[in-house]
Design an enzyme around this catalytic site. Structure first.
Site, PDB file in Angstrom:
ATOM      1  N   CYS A 101       0.888  -1.178   0.000  1.00  7.23           N
ATOM      2  CA  CYS A 101       0.000   0.000   0.000  1.00  7.23           C
ATOM      3  C   CYS A 101       0.915   1.214   0.000  1.00  7.23           C
ATOM      4  O   CYS A 101       1.013   1.933   0.991  1.00  7.23           O
ATOM      5  CB  CYS A 101      -0.928  -0.009   1.206  1.00  7.23           C
ATOM      6  SG  CYS A 101      -2.080  -1.408   1.243  1.00  7.23           S
ATOM      7  N   ALA A 102       1.583   1.421  -1.121  1.00  2.00           N
ATOM      8  CA  ALA A 102       2.802   2.226  -1.141  1.00  2.00           C
ATOM      9  C   ALA A 102       2.583   3.730  -1.218  1.00  2.00           C
ATOM     10  O   ALA A 102       3.380   4.499  -0.677  1.00  2.00           O
ATOM     11  CB  ALA A 102       3.668   1.792  -2.329  1.00  2.00           C
ATOM     12  N   ALA A 103       1.552   4.170  -1.927  1.00  2.00           N
ATOM     13  CA  ALA A 103       1.397   5.605  -2.178  1.00  2.00           C
ATOM     14  C   ALA A 103       1.002   6.358  -0.905  1.00  2.00           C
ATOM     15  O   ALA A 103       0.323   5.795  -0.044  1.00  2.00           O
ATOM     16  CB  ALA A 103       0.348   5.813  -3.265  1.00  2.00           C
ATOM     17  N   GLY A 150       4.243   7.265  -1.067  1.00  2.00           N
ATOM     18  CA  GLY A 150       5.597   6.816  -1.371  1.00  2.00           C
ATOM     19  C   GLY A 150       6.712   7.114  -0.404  1.00  2.00           C
ATOM     20  O   GLY A 150       7.870   6.843  -0.722  1.00  2.00           O
ATOM     21  N   LYS A 191       7.761   5.704   2.492  1.00  2.00           N
ATOM     22  CA  LYS A 191       8.529   4.516   2.880  1.00  2.00           C
ATOM     23  C   LYS A 191       9.136   3.837   1.660  1.00  2.00           C
ATOM     24  O   LYS A 191      10.259   3.320   1.717  1.00  2.00           O
ATOM     25  CB  LYS A 191       7.639   3.544   3.655  1.00  2.00           C
ATOM     26  CG  LYS A 191       7.176   4.067   5.003  1.00  2.00           C
ATOM     27  CD  LYS A 191       6.408   2.997   5.768  1.00  2.00           C
ATOM     28  CE  LYS A 191       5.885   3.522   7.110  1.00  2.00           C
ATOM     29  NZ  LYS A 191       4.789   4.487   6.946  1.00  2.00           N
ATOM     30  N   ASP A 215      -0.401   0.052  -5.339  1.00  2.00           N
ATOM     31  CA  ASP A 215      -1.431   0.843  -4.656  1.00  2.00           C
ATOM     32  C   ASP A 215      -2.687   0.879  -5.514  1.00  2.00           C
ATOM     33  O   ASP A 215      -2.610   0.861  -6.753  1.00  2.00           O
ATOM     34  CB  ASP A 215      -0.940   2.264  -4.377  1.00  2.00           C
ATOM     35  CG  ASP A 215      -1.708   2.911  -3.224  1.00  2.00           C
ATOM     36  OD1 ASP A 215      -1.218   2.857  -2.089  1.00  2.00           O
ATOM     37  OD2 ASP A 215      -2.811   3.438  -3.466  1.00  2.00           O
ATOM     38  N   ARG A 222      -2.553   8.858  -6.367  1.00  2.00           N
ATOM     39  CA  ARG A 222      -1.484   8.844  -5.369  1.00  2.00           C
ATOM     40  C   ARG A 222      -0.235   8.158  -5.909  1.00  2.00           C
ATOM     41  O   ARG A 222       0.886   8.496  -5.524  1.00  2.00           O
ATOM     42  CB  ARG A 222      -1.983   8.161  -4.091  1.00  2.00           C
ATOM     43  CG  ARG A 222      -2.900   9.046  -3.273  1.00  2.00           C
ATOM     44  CD  ARG A 222      -3.723   8.252  -2.272  1.00  2.00           C
ATOM     45  NE  ARG A 222      -2.926   7.552  -1.286  1.00  2.00           N
ATOM     46  CZ  ARG A 222      -2.567   8.061  -0.095  1.00  2.00           C
ATOM     47  NH1 ARG A 222      -2.911   9.288   0.222  1.00  2.00           N
ATOM     48  NH2 ARG A 222      -1.873   7.341   0.764  1.00  2.00           N
ATOM     49  N   ASP A 254       1.959  -1.670   4.765  1.00  2.00           N
ATOM     50  CA  ASP A 254       1.661  -0.521   5.624  1.00  2.00           C
ATOM     51  C   ASP A 254       0.166  -0.281   5.472  1.00  2.00           C
ATOM     52  O   ASP A 254      -0.276   0.478   4.626  1.00  2.00           O
ATOM     53  CB  ASP A 254       2.482   0.688   5.164  1.00  2.00           C
ATOM     54  CG  ASP A 254       2.436   1.826   6.173  1.00  2.00           C
ATOM     55  OD1 ASP A 254       2.238   1.553   7.362  1.00  2.00           O
ATOM     56  OD2 ASP A 254       2.601   2.980   5.759  1.00  2.00           O
ATOM     57  N   CYS A 265      -0.067   3.142  11.461  1.00  2.00           N
ATOM     58  CA  CYS A 265       0.192   4.352  12.239  1.00  2.00           C
ATOM     59  C   CYS A 265      -0.898   4.499  13.298  1.00  2.00           C
ATOM     60  O   CYS A 265      -1.370   5.594  13.581  1.00  2.00           O
ATOM     61  CB  CYS A 265       0.277   5.589  11.349  1.00  2.00           C
ATOM     62  SG  CYS A 265      -1.163   5.885  10.315  1.00  2.00           S
TER      63      CYS A 265
END
Length: 553
Positions: free
Chosen positions: A364-366, A368, A370, A388, A393, A434, A487
């Site tokens: 779930c990268a965007a 970006g 990390k 993503d 995004r 993430d 988070c």
């Protein structure tokens, strides 16, 4: 869900549909309010969203776009405080779902011009342009008024002759009062100046009678403050009554207060709420890929006279309490000298421990943060696939990877992870999930997030997190590593999700993180936890799981 701060978020604006009749009636819409999610106090009120032409921001969220119309240029009103006019309009847009609480933007003067245009369109006049001091004040006032909204509304309702008067208040009038109350109580500004300036704003933007009302209510507040007697509830009675009182005093939804009091105890819950209400600090990560060092960044900040401290946890990071606007205006982010990233997010990358030559999938990268950091740790040797579901995004991720010279390492893939893992046979050395989460660890930075979360959201999020974990696990090669992070500080999204996953997937086991992060971040279960109170950074979680080489299905 990418946990770092994306400055593209703050460039997303909303201007309501202008087909809604009178001057401010068409701007502010009908006087219809919903109870704030999870709150029981009668002071919670949030305007319903207006209809309008749909579009997408850089992060893919919908915004309202004004239809094309002939632009009118209004006369500049030099008597109205520009930071208060901008703050009032931005607070309106935040409640209508079309803006974020942070004014910081890497768009520079263009973003500030957009703010002034919104003032002109909404209030019907222009003010002088924002100076640097005004920009800082807008950020302080807007972020503070959003954080303290429940507290401020309780006081406003107590001093405005009852709930009906409060309920019938025009949205713009309420924002002006919130600004005045916050400036007097929390910023400690001279009361006479605050009263005078906000009365003038109400008279010019609404009508003389509105200014008289602001004058009367603010003067009542000043008298109460001088007597050191603000009409706040007492923390007494049963658990529910105490939670409601604490929710008002510390300006959080009741459901959050009850949840934290139950899991942490009242004293720790109050400490957490106090942290959430503090002005957020930010971190900069220097871009080693471009040949810069932290010493270079420190020297640059010294030359700019920006107060800073080097991170004691990560060699690439520098902490800032103030001065982000100066960093943005100097072009350090735009030029790829550094990026905004919290230490808690950087420590998640430490848990992944990217090594040159490895293949990594960021699920779930965007936008970006990390992914770019992990790619820089590969030192141009290896591959990182950034998956993503949000195409807009992902565009931000691609742009960021180019700025940071890691675009040759990162391949962006637009896909739903749950389908991607079925349709692709690729296996990676390391996989980072993430996951989308409640964001309860970042409430200090995301001032408006507390009011946009409901208790019911957690159930839906947990189901999604389980589905994504199952999908991500299929992309890990035998002997490979799966890192699950959020988070959030809520155990139901963190430890409990990992425990449930391990029951479903016997081929995985916990790989303790003590080799990758300082001991103070390692839980008894071998997981990574950052605690806002203990570590003075965002709250986050990560579990490192290793896949067996020889497990038989």
């Amino acid at each position: 869900m990418e946990g770092t701060l994306s400055l593209s978020y703050v460039s997303s604006y909303c201007f309501p549909n202008p087909n809604h009749c009178t001057r401010w009636g068409r701007i502010f819409g009908p006087r219809a309010f919903d109870s704030m999610a999870g709150a029981s106090s009668s002071t919670d009120r949030t305007p319903k969203l207006h209809s309008g032409t749909s579009s997408n921001t850089a992060d893919g969220s919908p915004v309202c776009v004004p239809p094309s119309s002939r632009k009118r240029t209004h006369k500049v009103n030099t008597e109205v405080s520009p930071h208060r006019a901008v703050s009032a309009v931005r607070l309106l847009r935040i409640e209508q779902g079309g803006a974020f609480a942070d004014l910081l933007s890497d768009k520079g003067r263009k973003a500030l011009k957009n703010e002034m245009d919104y003032v002109e369109r909404t209030l019907g006049f222009r003010t002088r342009d924002l100076e640097d001091r005004d920009v800082r004040l807008v950020s302080d006032v807007v972020g503070g008024a959003v954080r303290w909204r429940r507290y401020l509304d309780h006081l406003i309702m107590s001093l405005c002759n009852g709930e009906k008067t409060f309920r019938d208040m025009e949205p713009l009038l309420l924002q002006i009062l919130r600004i005045g109350f916050f400036e007097i109580i929390k910023l400690g500004m001279p009361p006479y100046a605050v009263v005078d300036e906000n009365v003038r704003l109400a008279k010019v933007s609404l009508r003389p009678g509105a200014g008289n009302m602001v004058n009367g209510i603010l003067r009542k507040l000043v008298l109460h403050k001088e007597k050191n007697f603000l009409p706040l509830p007492k923390v007494e009675g049963d658990e529910r009554a105490q939670a409601r009182a604490l929710a008002t005093i510390h300006s959080h939804p009741v459901w959050m207060v009850r949840r934290w009091t139950k899991s942490l105890g009242q004293e720790e819950a109050v400490k957490l709420m106090n942290w959430n209400n503090t002005d957020p600090s930010f971190c900069l990560r220097v871009n080693l890929q471009k040949g810069y060092t932290r010493a270079d960044l420190v020297m640059m900040l010294k030359d700019m006279k920006v107060p800073h401290k080097v991170s004691v946890y990560l060699d690439d990071f520098v902490r800032l309490q103030t001065g982000m606007q100066a960093v943005i205006q100097a072009g350090l982010l735009k030029d790829g000298f550094c990026s905004v990233q919290d230490e808690s997010a950087g420590l998640v990358v430490s848990v992944v421990d990217p090594q040159p030559g490895e293949t990594i999938i960021d699920c779930c990268a965007a936008p970006g943060g990390k992914a770019v950091f992990m790619a820089s740790r590969l030192r141009t040797q290896g591959r990182l696939w950034a998956v993503d579901i949000n195409k807009a995004r992902l565009r931000v991720l691609k742009e960021t990877s180019k700025i940071h010279n890691v675009d040759t390492v990162i391949t962006a893939i637009h896909a739903d992870l749950r389908l991607f893992c079925v349709n692709h046979l690729m296996k990676a050395d390391k996989v980072l999930l993430d996951a989308p989460c409640s964001g309860l660890g970042v409430l200090s930075k995301r001032a408006d997030l507390r009011w946009n979360r409901r208790l019911e959201d957690l159930g839906q999020l947990k189901q999604l997190q389980d589905e994504l974990l199952d999908s991500a696990s299929r992309l890990v090669k035998p002997g490979g590593i799966l890192v699950y992070s959020t988070c959030s500080i809520d155990p139901e999204e963190n430890e409990e999700r990992v425990a449930a996953f391990l029951l479903r997937h016997r081929e995985f086991a916990v790989d303790p993180v003590h080799r990758f992060v300082p001991a103070g971040f390692v839980s008894a279960n071998g997981f990574y936890n950052s605690d806002p109170i203990k570590h003075s950074m965002d709250g986050s979680f990560a579990a490192r799981l290793i896949r067996s080489v020889s497990y038989s299905f």
